[in-house]
Design a protein around this motif. Sequence first.
Motif, mmCIF file in Angstrom:
data_model
loop_
_atom_site.group_PDB
_atom_site.id
_atom_site.type_symbol
_atom_site.label_atom_id
_atom_site.label_comp_id
_atom_site.label_asym_id
_atom_site.label_seq_id
_atom_site.Cartn_x
_atom_site.Cartn_y
_atom_site.Cartn_z
ATOM 1 N N ALA A 36 0.836 -1.207 0.000
ATOM 2 C CA ALA A 36 0.000 0.000 0.000
ATOM 3 C C ALA A 36 0.864 1.247 0.000
ATOM 4 C CB ALA A 36 -0.923 -0.014 1.214
ATOM 5 N N TRP A 37 1.946 1.230 0.762
ATOM 6 C CA TRP A 37 2.850 2.380 0.764
ATOM 7 C C TRP A 37 3.414 2.617 -0.633
ATOM 8 C CZ3 TRP A 37 4.178 6.440 3.625
ATOM 9 C CH2 TRP A 37 5.318 7.150 3.236
ATOM 10 N N GLU A 38 3.871 1.553 -1.256
ATOM 11 C CA GLU A 38 4.483 1.693 -2.577
ATOM 12 C C GLU A 38 3.489 2.196 -3.614
ATOM 13 O OE1 GLU A 38 6.138 -2.097 -3.481
ATOM 14 O OE2 GLU A 38 7.553 -2.061 -1.787
ATOM 15 N N ARG A 39 2.239 1.819 -3.469
ATOM 16 C CA ARG A 39 1.233 2.156 -4.481
ATOM 17 C C ARG A 39 0.543 3.488 -4.199
ATOM 18 N NH1 ARG A 39 -1.835 -2.221 -3.873
ATOM 19 N NH2 ARG A 39 -3.134 -1.176 -2.329
ATOM 20 N N ASN A 40 0.292 3.803 -2.919
ATOM 21 C CA ASN A 40 -0.645 4.864 -2.571
ATOM 22 C C ASN A 40 -0.065 6.055 -1.813
ATOM 23 O OD1 ASN A 40 -2.226 2.054 -2.292
ATOM 24 N ND2 ASN A 40 -3.693 3.605 -2.992
ATOM 25 N N LYS B 200 8.663 9.225 -3.826
ATOM 26 C CA LYS B 200 7.632 9.580 -2.857
ATOM 27 C C LYS B 200 7.989 10.790 -2.003
ATOM 28 C CE LYS B 200 5.862 4.953 -2.697
ATOM 29 N NZ LYS B 200 4.632 5.456 -3.338
ATOM 30 N N ILE B 201 9.221 11.220 -2.043
ATOM 31 C CA ILE B 201 9.717 12.258 -1.146
ATOM 32 C C ILE B 201 9.514 13.631 -1.765
ATOM 33 C CG2 ILE B 201 11.768 13.183 -0.012
ATOM 34 C CD1 ILE B 201 12.831 10.263 0.026
ATOM 35 N N MET B 202 8.848 14.524 -1.017
ATOM 36 C CA MET B 202 8.576 15.884 -1.487
ATOM 37 C C MET B 202 9.052 16.867 -0.414
ATOM 38 S SD MET B 202 4.785 15.309 -3.169
ATOM 39 C CE MET B 202 4.024 14.807 -1.616
ATOM 40 N N TRP B 203 10.112 17.582 -0.729
ATOM 41 C CA TRP B 203 10.700 18.523 0.213
ATOM 42 C C TRP B 203 9.759 19.705 0.446
ATOM 43 C CZ3 TRP B 203 11.970 23.658 0.035
ATOM 44 C CH2 TRP B 203 12.841 24.125 1.024
ATOM 45 N N GLY B 204 9.814 20.282 1.654
ATOM 46 C CA GLY B 204 9.000 21.451 1.957
ATOM 47 C C GLY B 204 9.756 22.447 2.825
ATOM 48 N N SER B 205 9.444 23.730 2.664
ATOM 49 C CA SER B 205 10.143 24.779 3.413
ATOM 50 C C SER B 205 9.423 25.186 4.688
ATOM 51 C CB SER B 205 10.310 26.029 2.530
ATOM 52 O OG SER B 205 9.047 26.653 2.316
ATOM 53 N N ASP B 206 8.126 24.865 4.812
ATOM 54 C CA ASP B 206 7.291 25.249 5.957
ATOM 55 C C ASP B 206 7.144 26.766 6.087
ATOM 56 O OD1 ASP B 206 5.586 24.477 8.002
ATOM 57 O OD2 ASP B 206 7.141 24.572 9.532
ATOM 58 N N PHE B 207 7.248 27.484 4.999
ATOM 59 C CA PHE B 207 7.042 28.935 4.993
ATOM 60 C C PHE B 207 5.603 29.234 5.399
ATOM 61 C CE2 PHE B 207 5.818 32.883 2.865
ATOM 62 C CZ PHE B 207 6.905 33.703 3.090
ATOM 63 N N PRO C 147 19.955 9.416 3.173
ATOM 64 C CA PRO C 147 20.455 8.088 2.788
ATOM 65 C C PRO C 147 19.390 6.994 2.805
ATOM 66 C CG PRO C 147 21.982 9.157 4.304
ATOM 67 C CD PRO C 147 20.735 9.988 4.291
ATOM 68 N N LEU C 148 18.223 7.271 3.397
ATOM 69 C CA LEU C 148 17.135 6.297 3.431
ATOM 70 C C LEU C 148 16.191 6.433 2.234
ATOM 71 C CD1 LEU C 148 16.212 6.672 7.218
ATOM 72 C CD2 LEU C 148 17.525 4.807 6.181
ATOM 73 N N ARG C 149 16.533 7.296 1.299
ATOM 74 C CA ARG C 149 15.578 7.634 0.240
ATOM 75 C C ARG C 149 15.168 6.425 -0.591
ATOM 76 N NH1 ARG C 149 20.637 9.450 -0.832
ATOM 77 N NH2 ARG C 149 21.583 9.138 -2.890
ATOM 78 N N ASP C 150 16.067 5.467 -0.802
ATOM 79 C CA ASP C 150 15.685 4.300 -1.594
ATOM 80 C C ASP C 150 14.729 3.407 -0.820
ATOM 81 O OD1 ASP C 150 17.157 5.045 -3.814
ATOM 82 O OD2 ASP C 150 18.974 4.065 -3.095
ATOM 83 N N ARG C 151 14.878 3.347 0.501
ATOM 84 C CA ARG C 151 13.961 2.525 1.313
ATOM 85 C C ARG C 151 12.609 3.225 1.467
ATOM 86 N NH1 ARG C 151 16.435 0.789 6.818
ATOM 87 N NH2 ARG C 151 14.539 -0.514 6.789
ATOM 88 N N ILE C 152 12.620 4.541 1.534
ATOM 89 C CA ILE C 152 11.362 5.291 1.605
ATOM 90 C C ILE C 152 10.667 5.268 0.252
ATOM 91 C CG2 ILE C 152 10.382 7.598 1.941
ATOM 92 C CD1 ILE C 152 12.812 8.136 3.829
#
Length: 421
Positions: free
Chosen positions: A303-307, A330-337, A321-326
Motif C-alpha cells: 500500500a505504501w508503494e502504491r498509494n 515519494k519524497i517531497m521537500w518542503g520549506s514550511d514557509f 540516505p534512506l531515500r531508496d527505502r522510503i
Amino acid sequence: MTPPGPTPPERYTVVSADCHAGADLLDYRPYLPSSRHEEFDAWAASYVNPFTDLMAPEAARNWDSDRRLAELEQDGIVAEVVFPNTVPPFFPSASLSAVQPTAEEYDLRWAGLQAHNRWMVDFCAQAPGRRAGTFQILLNDVDAAVAEVRRCHAAGLTGGLLLPGVPPGSPVPELWSDVYEPLWAVCAELGVPVNHHAGSASPELREEPAARAVFMVETTWFSHRALWHLAFAGVFQRHPQLRLVLTEQGSGWIPGVLDMLEYYHRRLVGAAASSGSAARAATAESKFGAGLAELTGDGPSAAWERNCFVGASFMRSHEVPLRDRIGLDKIMWGSDFPHDEGTYPYTTEALRVAFAGVPYDEVAAMVGGNAARVYGFDLPALDALAAKVGPLVDDIARPLTETPPGATSPAFAKGSSVRVW
C-alpha cells in the motif's frame, strides 16, 4: 563510445510541498453567508490572538500575495502546496491543530472552514500555476464533507483534502471506521490527494514543561496513525488510485514503521489462517486477524508503494540516505514557509545540509519533480521561472560548513543528524 547525457540545468526547480497561509481575521467575513455576519462580528470582537507569528509585520506573509511571491522567489522557491495557518471564523485556535468539534459546535465551525476554503480559491487564483491550495473538512457529517470535496475540486484547489486528525477522545469515529468510505471513494474518483499534516491528530497541548516535551515526542506519532488506520481498514486495497500524503512528520521513521506494520500483518493474518486449518490449533491471537487478509490484500508495504507519499519538510541529512527505502519517487521537500521553523530565508543552505553530494536527478525529484507530479503543477512552466530564481545546482552540491546567523529551522539544529523514528 556512449555519448554524454544531457547537461543538467544550472538551477533546481524547487516546489515546497509544505507552506501555510490564511486570511487576516476580518477578511474572512465576506466569505461567510450573510446570515452568519452578526455572529462573526461578535466572535471577532472578542477574539484574542495568542499566536506571535500572526501579529504584524510578519503576519502579512499569510495573505499578502505579492510579498509572499517575492519572498519565496528570493528563497529560490517557485511554487507551493498551501496548508492553512491563520484562525478561521468561530475557531478557538488555528484549524490545523483544533480537535473535531462537538455536535453543538459543528455548524459554526463548518461555516468557518468553508469560508477559509472559499478564501483559498481566491488566494491561489492570484498566482496561477504556482499555488496548490488544500481545503479543509470536518468529519462530523460525512455527506457534507463529500460535497465539499467535490465543490473545492471543481473550484481548482489542486492541493487536495486536508484530513483532520482523530485523537483519543474525539467525538467522531476513528479513521479506520467504514463510515468514511464515501470520503475515500470521492477522493479516489476525482484524483484528489488526501493530506494528513503533523499537529492535526494530537490531543490538546497543555502548558506544563513536561506536557510540551511529551507533545514534541508524540505529535508526529499521532499523525503517523492515519497510515496504519487506512492500511488495516483496507482503504488502499479498495481504492488503488487513492493518494495519501503524510506531511511535516519527518521521513526517517518510514522504513522502520513499514517493517513493524508488515510484521503485525503477517502475524495476525497467519494467526487467523491457523484457526481454519484442521492441521493446526488456533492461537489466542487468531481473533485479532480475523478478516484482515480479505481487507488488506497484499499488505501495508505494498500500500505504501502504491498509494503513499511524504511531505518531507526541511529534510534532515540523516534521512536522505534512506531515500531508496522510503521511495525516491515519494519524497517531497518542503520549506514550511512562513513558520519560524521553516527554512526561509536560508533555503539554499538547508538544501545544502540535506542534499550535498546527492546526484542531480535524485535531488531534482525530491525538491520539485515529485510534488509537481502529485499536485499537478506544470513542471516545464515552473522550470522557466526557476531558471531565473532557483538555487544553483553547484551551490547545493557543496556541503554547508557554517550555519547562517539567525537561522531558526530545525534543519540546522545541533542533533538534527540524530535518527528519530
